[in-house]
Design a protein around this motif. Structure first.
Motif, PDB file in Angstrom:
ATOM      1  N   ASP A  11      12.451  -2.185  -9.956  1.00 51.96           N
ATOM      2  CA  ASP A  11      13.868  -1.847 -10.053  1.00 51.96           C
ATOM      3  C   ASP A  11      14.571  -1.944  -8.702  1.00 51.96           C
ATOM      4  O   ASP A  11      15.709  -1.502  -8.562  1.00 51.96           O
ATOM      5  N   GLY A  12      13.881  -2.491  -7.701  1.00 52.76           N
ATOM      6  CA  GLY A  12      14.496  -2.634  -6.388  1.00 52.76           C
ATOM      7  C   GLY A  12      14.309  -1.432  -5.484  1.00 52.76           C
ATOM      8  O   GLY A  12      14.719  -1.463  -4.315  1.00 52.76           O
ATOM      9  N   SER A  13      13.695  -0.348  -5.968  1.00 53.50           N
ATOM     10  CA  SER A  13      13.503   0.866  -5.172  1.00 53.50           C
ATOM     11  C   SER A  13      12.286   0.741  -4.259  1.00 53.50           C
ATOM     12  O   SER A  13      11.451  -0.158  -4.409  1.00 53.50           O
ATOM     13  N   ASP A  14      12.184   1.672  -3.304  1.00 55.31           N
ATOM     14  CA  ASP A  14      11.012   1.701  -2.424  1.00 55.31           C
ATOM     15  C   ASP A  14       9.741   1.952  -3.220  1.00 55.31           C
ATOM     16  O   ASP A  14       8.664   1.448  -2.869  1.00 55.31           O
ATOM     17  N   ALA A  18       6.229  -0.426  -3.329  1.00 60.44           N
ATOM     18  CA  ALA A  18       4.837   0.025  -3.208  1.00 60.44           C
ATOM     19  C   ALA A  18       4.012  -0.438  -4.395  1.00 60.44           C
ATOM     20  O   ALA A  18       2.864  -0.871  -4.240  1.00 60.44           O
ATOM     21  N   ALA A  19       4.594  -0.363  -5.591  1.00 61.65           N
ATOM     22  CA  ALA A  19       3.878  -0.784  -6.796  1.00 61.65           C
ATOM     23  C   ALA A  19       3.569  -2.273  -6.760  1.00 61.65           C
ATOM     24  O   ALA A  19       2.470  -2.711  -7.135  1.00 61.65           O
ATOM     25  N   VAL A  20       4.527  -3.082  -6.311  1.00 67.22           N
ATOM     26  CA  VAL A  20       4.319  -4.530  -6.228  1.00 67.22           C
ATOM     27  C   VAL A  20       3.207  -4.851  -5.236  1.00 67.22           C
ATOM     28  O   VAL A  20       2.336  -5.697  -5.507  1.00 67.22           O
ATOM     29  N   ASN A  62      16.341  -8.292  -7.973  1.00 71.05           N
ATOM     30  CA  ASN A  62      15.153  -7.447  -7.793  1.00 71.05           C
ATOM     31  C   ASN A  62      13.873  -8.248  -8.005  1.00 71.05           C
ATOM     32  O   ASN A  62      12.882  -8.063  -7.286  1.00 71.05           O
ATOM     33  N   LEU A  63      13.887  -9.130  -8.988  1.00 69.08           N
ATOM     34  CA  LEU A  63      12.704  -9.957  -9.251  1.00 69.08           C
ATOM     35  C   LEU A  63      12.424 -10.902  -8.095  1.00 69.08           C
ATOM     36  O   LEU A  63      11.264 -11.076  -7.696  1.00 69.08           O
ATOM     37  N   VAL A  67       8.936 -10.874  -6.049  1.00 69.66           N
ATOM     38  CA  VAL A  67       8.043 -12.035  -5.952  1.00 69.66           C
ATOM     39  C   VAL A  67       7.733 -12.337  -4.490  1.00 69.66           C
ATOM     40  O   VAL A  67       6.576 -12.625  -4.130  1.00 69.66           O
ATOM     41  N   ALA A  68       8.744 -12.258  -3.630  1.00 69.17           N
ATOM     42  CA  ALA A  68       8.517 -12.488  -2.198  1.00 69.17           C
ATOM     43  C   ALA A  68       7.578 -11.423  -1.631  1.00 69.17           C
ATOM     44  O   ALA A  68       6.687 -11.734  -0.818  1.00 69.17           O
ATOM     45  N   GLN A  69       7.765 -10.167  -2.043  1.00 68.36           N
ATOM     46  CA  GLN A  69       6.892  -9.087  -1.585  1.00 68.36           C
ATOM     47  C   GLN A  69       5.457  -9.294  -2.066  1.00 68.36           C
ATOM     48  O   GLN A  69       4.502  -9.046  -1.318  1.00 68.36           O
ATOM     49  N   ALA A  70       5.301  -9.754  -3.299  1.00 66.19           N
ATOM     50  CA  ALA A  70       3.959  -9.996  -3.838  1.00 66.19           C
ATOM     51  C   ALA A  70       3.252 -11.090  -3.066  1.00 66.19           C
ATOM     52  O   ALA A  70       2.071 -10.958  -2.712  1.00 66.19           O
TER      53      ALA A  70
END
Length: 264
Positions: A11-14, A18-20, A62-63, A67-70
């Motif tokens: 959802d775009g939150s911190d 962490a979950a990603v 948010n997606l 994806v970039a974070q993953a």
């Protein structure tokens, strides 16, 4: 059908970040696909209104970030993403039917639409058809043992998941049974540790021990979480299996110092 996909809700939150990160690292360890999902409100609109388009665009943003974070957390993994109209809980529960694991952050009261009762994490933890991971606290993949909360019946789902995670993370396993030694009906078998032997044979590389601890289950598991890599518990029915419906599970989801794994 062999379920291998890992699903994470964002959802775009911190908390979602962490979950990603946790889900991406787990996907890399398992060599499996990571699917990132976001929900958005589809409100009734009048001619010329852009409310739905704005909500969908926000979910798409948010997606893209997720994806970039993953990829930053686990370069080379396969990542797919999807934004869907509606509430997050039914979306993730439906996705759990074809997933090996659903991962959520510890709080989702921001951009991810939630049903009027309870948080996304607690609802998904009780309703999903597969293992659920609620990422909270520290989640250092290289520190601490896997802690499993087991009752006298010794849930095979809990121990199986705990041994599997300990093997994947190359760490030790602590199987903890909490109760009151003064009660005659507590599971004080001659050798509690022997219940782990079949799993030791399946996972010979995992050092595991079982311990019986006096006290309240919620307090003991929260205390153990401070030095753990993750805490593994069961879903619903009896003993620890019912913990996600009562005070023990609620306290663990609110107070655990590491990710909580709900095994199925």
């Amino acid at each position: 059908m062999i379920k291998s996909r890992i699903v994470v809700g964002v959802d775009g939150s911190d908390h979602a970040v962490a979950a990603v990160g946790w889900a991406a690292a787990e996907a890399a360890r398992r060599g499996t696909e990571l699917r990132v999902l976001a929900a958005y409100y589809r409100e009734r609109s009048t001619p010329g209104s852009s409310s739905t388009r704005t909500a969908e665009g926000h979910a798409a943003d948010n997606l893209r970030r997720a994806v970039a974070q993953a990829h930053a957390a686990a370069p080379g993994i396969e990542v797919k993403c999807l934004a869907l109209p509606g509430y997050a809980v039914p979306m993730l529960v439906h996705a759990s039917e074809e997933a090996a694991m659903v991962v959520v952050g510890s709080r989702h009261e921001g951009g991810l639409p939630v049903l009027p009762f309870g948080s996304v994490s607690s609802q998904v933890a009780t309703q999903a058809r597969c293992c659920v991971v609620v990422v909270r606290g520290h989640y250092d993949p290289d520190a601490g043992p896997v802690v499993a909360g087991v009752d006298g019946g010794v849930s095979s789902a809990v121990l199986g998941r705990a041994f599997e995670e300990a093997s994947l993370h190359h760490t030790e396993l602590e199987a903890v049974t909490v109760g009151d030694r003064r009660r005659p009906d507590d599971p004080l078998g001659a050798d509690l540790d022997a219940d782990l032997d079949p799993w030791r044979e399946k996972y010979p590389g995992v050092r595991a021990r079982r311990e019986y601890v006096d006290g309240r289950a919620d307090r003991v598991l929260v205390q153990r979480s401070r030095a753990a890599r993750m805490v593994v518990v069961g879903p619903r029915t009896h003993g620890y299996e019912g913990l996600m419906l009562g005070s023990i599970g609620s306290r663990l989801l609110r107070r655990s110092a590491c990710p909580v794994v709900v095994a199925r």
